[in-house]
Motif scaffolding. Sequence first.
Motif, PDB file in Angstrom:
ATOM      1  N   THR A  79     -37.978  34.377 -14.834  1.00  0.00           N
ATOM      2  CA  THR A  79     -37.557  33.940 -16.154  1.00  0.00           C
ATOM      3  C   THR A  79     -36.840  32.602 -16.051  1.00  0.00           C
ATOM      4  OG1 THR A  79     -36.398  34.614 -18.181  1.00  0.00           O
ATOM      5  CG2 THR A  79     -35.346  35.163 -16.082  1.00  0.00           C
ATOM      6  N   VAL A  80     -36.508  32.043 -17.192  1.00  0.00           N
ATOM      7  CA  VAL A  80     -35.795  30.775 -17.234  1.00  0.00           C
ATOM      8  C   VAL A  80     -34.376  31.009 -17.715  1.00  0.00           C
ATOM      9  CG1 VAL A  80     -37.865  29.389 -17.588  1.00  0.00           C
ATOM     10  CG2 VAL A  80     -36.658  30.288 -19.570  1.00  0.00           C
ATOM     11  N   ASP A  81     -33.466  30.200 -17.239  1.00  0.00           N
ATOM     12  CA  ASP A  81     -32.074  30.160 -17.635  1.00  0.00           C
ATOM     13  C   ASP A  81     -31.225  31.200 -16.923  1.00  0.00           C
ATOM     14  OD1 ASP A  81     -29.583  30.588 -19.538  1.00  0.00           O
ATOM     15  OD2 ASP A  81     -30.456  28.653 -19.982  1.00  0.00           O
ATOM     16  N   ALA A  82     -30.096  30.725 -16.422  1.00  0.00           N
ATOM     17  CA  ALA A  82     -29.150  31.588 -15.718  1.00  0.00           C
ATOM     18  C   ALA A  82     -28.622  32.703 -16.611  1.00  0.00           C
ATOM     19  CB  ALA A  82     -27.985  30.749 -15.192  1.00  0.00           C
ATOM     20  N   ALA A  83     -28.543  32.463 -17.919  1.00  0.00           N
ATOM     21  CA  ALA A  83     -28.055  33.502 -18.832  1.00  0.00           C
ATOM     22  C   ALA A  83     -28.970  34.716 -18.812  1.00  0.00           C
ATOM     23  CB  ALA A  83     -27.940  32.941 -20.248  1.00  0.00           C
ATOM     24  N   ASN A  84     -30.271  34.489 -18.820  1.00  0.00           N
ATOM     25  CA  ASN A  84     -31.216  35.605 -18.782  1.00  0.00           C
ATOM     26  C   ASN A  84     -31.166  36.338 -17.441  1.00  0.00           C
ATOM     27  OD1 ASN A  84     -32.276  35.191 -21.401  1.00  0.00           O
ATOM     28  ND2 ASN A  84     -33.617  33.580 -20.647  1.00  0.00           N
ATOM     29  N   LEU A  85     -31.014  35.594 -16.365  1.00  0.00           N
ATOM     30  CA  LEU A  85     -30.901  36.208 -15.048  1.00  0.00           C
ATOM     31  C   LEU A  85     -29.624  37.034 -14.945  1.00  0.00           C
ATOM     32  CD1 LEU A  85     -32.124  33.107 -13.055  1.00  0.00           C
ATOM     33  CD2 LEU A  85     -33.290  35.318 -13.091  1.00  0.00           C
ATOM     34  N   ARG A 105     -33.518  28.261   2.579  1.00  0.00           N
ATOM     35  CA  ARG A 105     -34.139  27.229   1.747  1.00  0.00           C
ATOM     36  C   ARG A 105     -33.466  27.037   0.383  1.00  0.00           C
ATOM     37  NH1 ARG A 105     -38.583  24.928   3.476  1.00  0.00           N
ATOM     38  NH2 ARG A 105     -39.427  24.480   1.408  1.00  0.00           N
ATOM     39  N   ILE A 106     -32.941  28.091  -0.203  1.00  0.00           N
ATOM     40  CA  ILE A 106     -32.323  27.972  -1.527  1.00  0.00           C
ATOM     41  C   ILE A 106     -30.817  27.786  -1.361  1.00  0.00           C
ATOM     42  CG2 ILE A 106     -31.988  29.061  -3.774  1.00  0.00           C
ATOM     43  CD1 ILE A 106     -34.914  28.447  -3.149  1.00  0.00           C
ATOM     44  N   PRO A 107     -30.251  26.679  -1.845  1.00  0.00           N
ATOM     45  CA  PRO A 107     -28.803  26.446  -1.705  1.00  0.00           C
ATOM     46  C   PRO A 107     -27.981  27.601  -2.255  1.00  0.00           C
ATOM     47  CG  PRO A 107     -29.917  24.471  -2.513  1.00  0.00           C
ATOM     48  CD  PRO A 107     -30.935  25.571  -2.549  1.00  0.00           C
ATOM     49  N   ALA A 108     -26.831  27.822  -1.661  1.00  0.00           N
ATOM     50  CA  ALA A 108     -26.000  28.978  -2.000  1.00  0.00           C
ATOM     51  C   ALA A 108     -25.620  29.014  -3.482  1.00  0.00           C
ATOM     52  CB  ALA A 108     -24.741  28.980  -1.137  1.00  0.00           C
ATOM     53  N   HIS A 109     -25.378  27.842  -4.101  1.00  0.00           N
ATOM     54  CA  HIS A 109     -24.962  27.854  -5.498  1.00  0.00           C
ATOM     55  C   HIS A 109     -26.111  28.137  -6.456  1.00  0.00           C
ATOM     56  CE1 HIS A 109     -26.384  23.681  -5.190  1.00  0.00           C
ATOM     57  NE2 HIS A 109     -26.453  23.655  -6.510  1.00  0.00           N
ATOM     58  N   SER A 164     -25.436  28.933 -21.602  1.00  0.00           N
ATOM     59  CA  SER A 164     -25.148  28.649 -20.193  1.00  0.00           C
ATOM     60  C   SER A 164     -24.291  27.402 -20.045  1.00  0.00           C
ATOM     61  CB  SER A 164     -26.459  28.483 -19.408  1.00  0.00           C
ATOM     62  OG  SER A 164     -27.130  29.710 -19.293  1.00  0.00           O
ATOM     63  N   LEU A 165     -24.585  26.380 -20.842  1.00  0.00           N
ATOM     64  CA  LEU A 165     -23.781  25.157 -20.801  1.00  0.00           C
ATOM     65  C   LEU A 165     -22.329  25.451 -21.177  1.00  0.00           C
ATOM     66  CD1 LEU A 165     -23.214  22.113 -20.711  1.00  0.00           C
ATOM     67  CD2 LEU A 165     -24.168  21.945 -23.030  1.00  0.00           C
ATOM     68  N   VAL A 166     -22.147  26.208 -22.241  1.00  0.00           N
ATOM     69  CA  VAL A 166     -20.789  26.511 -22.692  1.00  0.00           C
ATOM     70  C   VAL A 166     -20.070  27.387 -21.668  1.00  0.00           C
ATOM     71  CG1 VAL A 166     -19.413  27.590 -24.515  1.00  0.00           C
ATOM     72  CG2 VAL A 166     -21.401  26.200 -25.111  1.00  0.00           C
ATOM     73  N   ALA A 167     -20.792  28.304 -21.030  1.00  0.00           N
ATOM     74  CA  ALA A 167     -20.182  29.114 -19.970  1.00  0.00           C
ATOM     75  C   ALA A 167     -19.691  28.226 -18.825  1.00  0.00           C
ATOM     76  CB  ALA A 167     -21.187  30.140 -19.452  1.00  0.00           C
ATOM     77  N   LEU A 315     -21.501  24.050  -9.663  1.00  0.00           N
ATOM     78  CA  LEU A 315     -20.845  25.313  -9.992  1.00  0.00           C
ATOM     79  C   LEU A 315     -21.773  26.464  -9.621  1.00  0.00           C
ATOM     80  CD1 LEU A 315     -18.397  26.643 -11.656  1.00  0.00           C
ATOM     81  CD2 LEU A 315     -20.052  26.732 -13.542  1.00  0.00           C
ATOM     82  N   PRO A 316     -21.313  27.410  -8.793  1.00  0.00           N
ATOM     83  CA  PRO A 316     -22.173  28.545  -8.435  1.00  0.00           C
ATOM     84  C   PRO A 316     -22.633  29.288  -9.692  1.00  0.00           C
ATOM     85  CG  PRO A 316     -20.281  28.476  -6.989  1.00  0.00           C
ATOM     86  CD  PRO A 316     -20.022  27.459  -8.080  1.00  0.00           C
ATOM     87  N   LEU A 317     -23.900  29.611  -9.743  1.00  0.00           N
ATOM     88  CA  LEU A 317     -24.431  30.279 -10.926  1.00  0.00           C
ATOM     89  C   LEU A 317     -23.798  31.649 -11.132  1.00  0.00           C
ATOM     90  CD1 LEU A 317     -28.194  29.277 -10.725  1.00  0.00           C
ATOM     91  CD2 LEU A 317     -26.389  28.294 -12.145  1.00  0.00           C
ATOM     92  N   SER A 318     -23.306  32.235 -10.064  1.00  0.00           N
ATOM     93  CA  SER A 318     -22.610  33.510 -10.208  1.00  0.00           C
ATOM     94  C   SER A 318     -21.315  33.334 -10.996  1.00  0.00           C
ATOM     95  CB  SER A 318     -22.308  34.107  -8.831  1.00  0.00           C
ATOM     96  OG  SER A 318     -21.546  33.197  -8.047  1.00  0.00           O
ATOM     97  N   VAL A 319     -20.635  32.200 -10.803  1.00  0.00           N
ATOM     98  CA  VAL A 319     -19.419  31.904 -11.563  1.00  0.00           C
ATOM     99  C   VAL A 319     -19.769  31.635 -13.020  1.00  0.00           C
ATOM    100  CG1 VAL A 319     -17.474  30.303 -11.828  1.00  0.00           C
ATOM    101  CG2 VAL A 319     -18.223  31.012  -9.536  1.00  0.00           C
ATOM    102  N   LEU A 320     -20.820  30.848 -13.235  1.00  0.00           N
ATOM    103  CA  LEU A 320     -21.290  30.582 -14.596  1.00  0.00           C
ATOM    104  C   LEU A 320     -21.591  31.898 -15.312  1.00  0.00           C
ATOM    105  CD1 LEU A 320     -23.923  27.930 -15.636  1.00  0.00           C
ATOM    106  CD2 LEU A 320     -24.115  30.267 -16.425  1.00  0.00           C
ATOM    107  N   SER A 321     -22.288  32.792 -14.633  1.00  0.00           N
ATOM    108  CA  SER A 321     -22.686  34.062 -15.240  1.00  0.00           C
ATOM    109  C   SER A 321     -21.480  34.877 -15.681  1.00  0.00           C
ATOM    110  CB  SER A 321     -23.527  34.876 -14.253  1.00  0.00           C
ATOM    111  OG  SER A 321     -24.706  34.177 -13.906  1.00  0.00           O
TER     112      SER A 321
END
Length: 337
Positions: A79-85, A105-109, A164-167, A315-321
Amino acid sequence: MMKPLLLSLSLLAASMGAMAKDQVLNLYSARHYQTDEALYSNFTKQTGIKINRLDGRAEELLERIRNEGANSPADVLITVDAANLAVADAWGVFAPVKSKVLEARIPAHLRSATWFAFSTRARVIIYNRKLLKPTDVATYESLADPKLKGLVCSRSGNHPYNLSLVAALVAHNGEAKTEQWAKGVVANFATPPRGGDNDQIKSVASGECGVAVSNTYYLARFLNSERVEERNLIKRLGIVMPNQNSYGTHVNVSGAGVVKTSKNKEAAVRFLEYLASDEAQRYLAEGNNEWPAVPGVKIDNEGLEDLGTFKADTLPLSVLSSQLVPAQKLLDRAGYR
């Protein structure tokens, strides 16, 4: 009693049936890009694993997986967007994945314990060159400046792209400051939020409003367009990579994970590892105007090259989430709908 030959043939048939079953991957996909067809067919050529794909909107696919429960045939959700994930994670859709290939291969953040980003897109500021200067809109925070009153266009604040941006802003600036920011943006609206990113691009180009935000792959489509009128339209816009002197430009992702109830987890992980290959990364970048998630992959995309290099928010996507729920609540309080 079954004769030995018949028994052997029955066992062989059962074995072949099991092998055939193992060679099918059920992919639930919220990516609606024709260019992905080559991506999937190439995986089948390389591995012999056929992909059965079910397309739908992210929320529909997530609801379907939840309703199917333990009987879900889904092996992978992309899917697209960290919010959906993040919603998928919160609902317990994904299984933890251990893969040295993906971790290398995939950066930690750009990954979590259960899902991985495979392409990135930046959310940037676009402005009408006749109405504003780049210094007027150098940061996301500047969109709340009273001097922009009546000039801001936006899609819905509830849309995952904006959420996601606002998060991310909550993570950087805190909830109270971000709520004040959201109220300032609402006060600056030229029109109520409506449409998608393409509509924002056209509204800014026409002068209906002066500034908006957009994902970069929409802009790259215009830059790469074979239609002269679309290339001319984009020339009316200025493009700002926001917050270059602070935390950097917000980057969102397209990502995937292995569904927890998958009956074919080995093939599912193999598919995720394929998405991290140089070849697949180029398909994603050149086919849909996204940047590779894997560093150092060389691509050939003039539109992306025209957007230039920039400092990206790491910013790590886990923090954003973790800030999505506060972000949604403050947007509702601010009337940003």
